[in-house]
Scaffold this motif. Structure first.
Motif, PDB file in Angstrom:
ATOM      1  N   ALA A   1      43.870  45.407  43.596  1.00 59.60           N
ATOM      2  CA  ALA A   1      42.615  44.911  43.026  1.00 59.60           C
ATOM      3  C   ALA A   1      42.483  45.334  41.565  1.00 59.60           C
ATOM      4  O   ALA A   1      42.024  44.563  40.708  1.00 59.60           O
ATOM      5  N   GLN A   2      42.905  46.560  41.269  1.00 58.10           N
ATOM      6  CA  GLN A   2      42.863  47.058  39.896  1.00 58.10           C
ATOM      7  C   GLN A   2      43.777  46.239  38.991  1.00 58.10           C
ATOM      8  O   GLN A   2      43.437  45.902  37.860  1.00 58.10           O
TER       9      GLN A   2
ATOM     10  N   GLU B   1      43.401  48.790  46.855  1.00 56.99           N
ATOM     11  CA  GLU B   1      42.617  49.115  45.657  1.00 56.99           C
ATOM     12  C   GLU B   1      43.491  49.035  44.409  1.00 56.99           C
ATOM     13  O   GLU B   1      43.049  48.586  43.339  1.00 56.99           O
TER      14      GLU B   1
ATOM     15  N   SER C   1      35.641  43.250  51.630  1.00 55.55           N
ATOM     16  CA  SER C   1      36.207  44.025  50.511  1.00 55.55           C
ATOM     17  C   SER C   1      37.496  43.440  49.949  1.00 55.55           C
ATOM     18  O   SER C   1      37.665  43.342  48.727  1.00 55.55           O
ATOM     19  N   TYR C   2      38.436  43.063  50.842  1.00 51.79           N
ATOM     20  CA  TYR C   2      39.768  42.733  50.352  1.00 51.79           C
ATOM     21  C   TYR C   2      40.144  41.256  50.513  1.00 51.79           C
ATOM     22  O   TYR C   2      41.233  40.855  50.092  1.00 51.79           O
TER      23      TYR C   2
ATOM     24  N   ILE D   1      41.214  39.423  47.327  1.00 55.65           N
ATOM     25  CA  ILE D   1      42.572  39.676  46.850  1.00 55.65           C
ATOM     26  C   ILE D   1      43.540  38.652  47.445  1.00 55.65           C
ATOM     27  O   ILE D   1      44.427  38.126  46.760  1.00 55.65           O
TER      28      ILE D   1
ATOM     29  N   ARG E   1      42.971  35.363  45.734  1.00 58.24           N
ATOM     30  CA  ARG E   1      43.501  35.398  44.381  1.00 58.24           C
ATOM     31  C   ARG E   1      45.025  35.225  44.383  1.00 58.24           C
ATOM     32  O   ARG E   1      45.594  34.551  43.521  1.00 58.24           O
TER      33      ARG E   1
ATOM     34  N   PHE F   1      44.651  43.067  39.446  1.00 57.54           N
ATOM     35  CA  PHE F   1      44.062  41.742  39.256  1.00 57.54           C
ATOM     36  C   PHE F   1      42.879  41.762  38.286  1.00 57.54           C
ATOM     37  O   PHE F   1      42.549  40.752  37.682  1.00 57.54           O
ATOM     38  N   SER F   2      42.231  42.930  38.158  1.00 59.45           N
ATOM     39  CA  SER F   2      41.047  43.001  37.299  1.00 59.45           C
ATOM     40  C   SER F   2      41.401  43.056  35.812  1.00 59.45           C
ATOM     41  O   SER F   2      40.547  42.883  34.956  1.00 59.45           O
ATOM     42  N   THR F   3      42.673  43.322  35.509  1.00 56.56           N
ATOM     43  CA  THR F   3      43.095  43.387  34.102  1.00 56.56           C
ATOM     44  C   THR F   3      43.667  42.044  33.680  1.00 56.56           C
ATOM     45  O   THR F   3      44.152  41.263  34.498  1.00 56.56           O
ATOM     46  N   ASN F   4      43.620  41.779  32.388  1.00 54.77           N
ATOM     47  CA  ASN F   4      44.134  40.507  31.888  1.00 54.77           C
ATOM     48  C   ASN F   4      45.656  40.449  31.932  1.00 54.77           C
ATOM     49  O   ASN F   4      46.252  39.391  32.088  1.00 54.77           O
TER      50      ASN F   4
END
Length: 989
Positions: free
Chosen positions: A703-704, A700, A750-751, A754, A757, A706-709
């Motif tokens: 994932a957090q 998690e 879910s993962y 990731i 990515r 990767f979600s930010t620029n």
């Protein structure tokens, strides 16, 4: 003519620059120009000019080397007449110039040997034109000493050349040539060599004369090459020592029944200088190793008697053995006495009591001088190991006397190792304990020797251990003890712990008694008491070598006394209970786990200790089911399962910089934990949820990121890479359907994004892509039929979609790297491609996906994966496919699946792609790797079967018309019949 002279001068100048200049740039330019010369059309004629008119030895060397390359090439070989002319020219050249530079003579002889080998089956007017080798050299042997040396060297080099397989020609062709040479010429060459040696030994050789010196040396080399010939094609690995049996053909019996052959070499040993003796002894080693079936019982006994007499004579006159090479070869000769002959045969030899005494004394003296030729000790220990192992089976009435001499050998080994510690530390010498491979090899041998007369061995170990342990404890309690004194005792204890582990492991070699189990108990108690002492000091100081010895001891103890086959009433357990309060196996297991946790806590930065500790945990986790269940119930194991990660092993006091985060260690650790967790899952599924919580939190967090620029790329890499290694270990351990399905449902869907990515972002960084790709390859591997989805489940198709996406993403991006340096191409590109091939093969052959539905419903996942495979394949040169073993195996195993189940796809490919694949099969058929060769045979079988079926359908009336792909494939094969013919030729060879 002027052009030839100018060209000749240029070539000679280039040779001088290549071999003499110290300027790197000039040398490289000269090398490049000479490579171009080698590939030029007029190379052959210019080589002859160089030999005829060249003024320097270097130009002659160039000519010989270039000619060897020309006659060796497989494509566009030289015509037979031309090769005959070259052979005759070389012989005449050597005959008329006996005093060439040594390296030129050697290169020309190599050229002759290569032409002869490759042309061995060539005929002209029903005559094999390259087989008259003895006739070729006869004129040399009848001339001066220099000519004799050349003649003998020709035979020696030819024998060696024919015996050696090369990678440019099929192994089967090599074996045909070698077998024919063996049957038609080798015995005559061996007989000629022995006769020349007899003539030489019958004369008073003037060994101060360099030419006579050289002749004798070449004769011994020739004899050794004959005896060292691979008679039946089994010696494919030159690095492996001694096959121990020389498979002499039956037609050679007369030479070995004649005792004068054996006597010749023993006489030579005593009559020539020590510098020649190693080759003589090497010949004797081979003669002593002649296969047993060459003789009947009476003949073998007579031969052995002569052999033992010769050995006895050497032992009685050991002066030449002070030379390390002589000593080494003589040790090999002694080892062959037992590897080829039975103890029951040896004891019947007339001089056996005296010989075994001499051998024992020689061995004890050798072991005491531990610094002299340490690599030769292996052969002496091998002899005594085989002798000791034979004791229970010997039926002869004659005494073998090993009960007298094996304790002496054991004592000499143990005491000499202990005495070496102080000298090594004092003088800063190389420590044998640093070479763990050599130590383990010697301990394996000692384990059998020490078990013979075990009471004496055990009494000696107890006495020495108690002395060193008491001294060590006193030094630790003394405020004035010097570090050197402590280090000496730790070194002595290290050897003793290693040896105790070894002799306990040797229990499998003999039928053990209760008394011997009690002796083992005495030794085990002492090691465990020492462990308690050293563990209590780890916060202040520790000794790495002693810890490694402890782990070796635990491994041997586990093999012998932990598991189903052990009687828990064993006197060893009784002794453990009396001394240490360890009343049963569960308590002993708790000691193992306690040691594992202690090592992980204090030795996390020491990779050797960490990896061996985790290997011990892994070995325990794959033990007997009842044993693993006992293990899981231990509170320490439950603690590990519930606290396995928090910044990765911080619960053990290990920080993020420790070597425990090394990829192999992490994977091993989680594989072991995964197996232990599987046992628990049947009783408590909540345990699984608890186990995965930290991994869930870590995923998690990624994932957090990767979600930010903007995110910390290095931090993300470090955290992801560690996670996928952990998961791969768990996935490898989960072999059962229930546990694996729980893992699959946790990671998908879910993962999985990731992982995808990570491949998109860091495709160029193998440190990131390799663990991710390996995890995916593990997830799609249907090991033990663990991937069994319900009838109504789409998970098989969904899993393949993810597989296809990852292969396509990685493949398309890795091809954008452009030109990669040759020395980095495997690490940066080919390793990842190899894993992708393995992943695709596992997915295609897993039997959990119906691939027909993809085209039926317009899903391009299968097509994308296969097309990416083709793109990746075409980016790899044919040579690389065979140069890198892991790539070879993954490619050919994948191709086997494709030709078996997806021939319609193969048939739809462009002609140049089909030609590439068929060429790779053709080359793979000649590979030395049997897996590759077998895979190519299967591929060829599937392709030919497909062609046959399609042709059969096309000739039948009222049948379904051929598909477009099949029709196209048939058309390509008809246009290129030479391709199938080439594959057939390779297969025939």
């Amino acid at each position: 003519m002027a052009d030839h002279v100018q060209s000749l001068a240029q070539l000679e100048n280039l040779c001088k620059q290549l071999y003499e200049t110290t300027d790197t740039t000039t040398r490289l330019q000269a090398e490049k120009a000479l490579v171009e010369f080698t590939n030029s059309p007029d190379c052959l004629s210019k080589c002859q000019l160089l030999l005829e008119r060249g003024s320097s030895s270097y130009s002659q060397l160039l000519a010989a080397t270039c000619l060897t390359k020309l006659v060796s090439r497989t494509n566009n070989p030289l015509p037979l007449e031309q090769r005959i002319d070259i052979r005759n020219y070389v012989l005449n050249y050597l005959a008329t110039r006996p005093k060439l530079a040594t390296f030129v003579t050697q290169a020309l002889i190599q050229l002759y040997a290569r032409i002869t080998k490759l042309g061995w089956f060539d005929c002209q007017k029903d005559e094999y034109v390259f087989r008259n080798v003895i006739t070729d050299v006869t004129r040399f042997l009848q001339d001066s000493v220099e000519h004799c040396i050349i003649g003998v060297t020709i035979l020696s080099q030819l024998t060696n050349e024919i015996n050696q397989a090369d990678t440019t020609h099929p192994l089967t062709k090599h074996r045909k040539i070698a077998s024919s040479f063996r049957d038609s010429s080798l015995f005559d060459i061996f007989t000629l060599s022995c006769n020349l040696l007899k003539q030489a030994s019958g004369k008073n050789l003037n060994l101060n004369d360099e030419s006579q010196h050289g002749l004798l040396m070449q004769l011994l080399k020739l004899t050794h090459n004959c005896l060292n010939f691979d008679f039946i094609g089994t010696s494919t690995d030159e690095s492996s020592d001694d096959l121990c049996t020389v498979q002499i053909p039956t037609s050679w019996r007369s030479a070995f029944l004649d005792s004068s052959t054996l006597q010749l070499f023993f006489d030579l040993y005593h009559s020539i200088p020590p510098s020649f003796s190693p080759l003589v002894l090497s010949c004797l080693v081979q003669i002593a190793s002649v296969r047993r079936s060459l003789f009947n019982n009476a003949e073998r006994a007579k031969f052995l008697s002569h052999l033992v007499d010769g050995v006895k004579r050497i032992l009685e006159n050991p002066q030449s053995l002070s030379d390390p090479n002589n000593y080494h070869e003589f040790c090999r000769l002694l080892a062959r006495l037992k590897s080829n002959y039975q103890l029951g045969e040896l004891v019947k030899v007339e001089n056996y009591p005296e010989v075994i005494r001499l051998i024992a004394n020689f061995t004890v003296t050798s072991l005491q001088h531990w610094e002299f030729a340490p690599n030769s000790v292996h052969y002496l220990l091998s002899l005594w190991q085989r002798l000791a192992a034979s004791v229970p089976y010997v039926k002869a009435t004659e005494p073998h006397m090993l009960e007298t001499y094996t304790p002496e050998v054991t004592k000499a080994y143990i005491t000499s190792r202990l005495e070496s510690v102080h000298i090594i530390l004092r003088d800063g010498l190389e420590d044998p304990l640093d070479d763990t491979g050599l130590v383990q090899q010697q301990l394996d041998q000692l384990s059998t020797i020490g078990r013979c007369e075990y009471e004496k061995t055990c009494a000696l170990l107890v006495q020495l251990f108690d002395q060193s342990a008491q001294t060590y404890q006193e030094l630790l309690q003394s405020a004035t003890a010097s570090p050197m004194d402590i280090a000496v005792q730790e070194g002595r204890l290290t050897w003793l712990v290693y040896i105790i582990g070894a002799v306990i492991g040797g229990r499998v070699s003999f039928a053990s008694t209760d008394e011997q189990d009690a002796m083992d108990g005495e030794l085990v108690c002492r090691v465990l008491q020492l462990m308690n002492l050293t563990d209590s000091r780890l916060a202040q100081a520790g000794n790495e070598k002693l810890e490694l010895a402890m782990l070796s001891f635990f491994e041997q103890f586990r093999k012998i006394y932990i598991g189903d086959q052990v009687q828990k009433s064993s006197k060893l357990y009784r002794r453990l209970s009396e001394v240490l309060g360890l009343n049963d196996e569960t308590m002993v297991l708790s000691v193992f786990i306690g040691k594992i946790i202690t090592n992980l806590k204090y030795w996390g930065r020491c990779e050797p200790i960490t990896s061996k500790t985790l290997q011990l945990l892994n070995d325990l986790s794959i033990g007997y089911p009842f044993l693993v269940r006992k293990l899981v119930k231990l509170s320490a194991v439950q603690f590990m399962l519930n606290n396995h990660t928090s910044e990765h092993f911080s619960f053990l006091g290990i920080n993020n910089q420790s070597n425990l985060t090394d990829m192999r260690c992490r994977t091993t650790f989680y594989t072991a934990l995964g197996r232990l967790l599987m046992v628990d899952l049947g009783e408590d599924e909540d345990q699984y949820e608890q186990f995965m919580l930290p991994l869930t939190a870590a995923f998690e967090a990624v994932a957090q990121m990767f979600s930010t620029n903007t995110f910390n790329e290095q931090e993300a890499k470090r955290t992801l890479v560690g996670l996928v290694r952990d998961l791969r270990g768990i996935a490898f351990a989960f072999n059962a359907k229930t546990s694996f399905m729980m893992l699959f449902e946790w990671i998908y869907p879910s993962y999985m994004p990731i992982l995808q990515r990570a491949i998109e972002l860091w495709y160029h960084d193998p440190a990131c892509t390799t663990p991710v790709l390996k995890l995916m390859a593990e997830l799609v591997h249907n090991r033990s039929q663990r991937l069994q989805f319900d009838v109504s489940s789409p998970n098989g198709i969904l899993l393949f979609r993810e597989t296809s996406k990852m292969i396509t993403t990685y493949g398309n991006r890795i091809l954008t790297l452009g030109e990669v340096p040759k020395d980095q191409v495997y690490a940066l590109k080919l390793k990842g491609i190899s894993i992708c091939f393995s992943m695709l093969k596992a997915a295609l052959s897993g039997s959990y996906v119906n691939f027909g539905v993809f085209r039926l419903y317009g899903d391009d996942a299968l097509d994308n994966a296969l097309q990416t495979f083709i793109k990746l394949l075409l980016s790899i040169p044919h040579s690389d496919l065979l140069d890198y073993p892991k790539l070879s195996q993954s490619y050919y195993s994948l191709l086997e699946v494709l030709t078996q189940d997806h021939m319609n796809f193969i048939a739809s490919l462009e002609p140049h792609v089909i030609m590439y694949i068929l060429s790779s099969i053709s080359e793979g058929l000649t590979a030395l790797d049997t897996m590759v060769c077998t895979g190519c045979c299967s591929c060829l079988d599937h392709i030919v079967t497909y062609l046959f079926k399609q042709l059969s359908r096309s000739t039948k009336k009222r049948t379904t018309p051929l598909t477009q792909e099949s029709d196209r494939f048939l058309h390509i094969m008809q246009q290129h019949p030479e391709m199938i013919q080439q594959v057939k030729r390779e297969g025939d060879q």
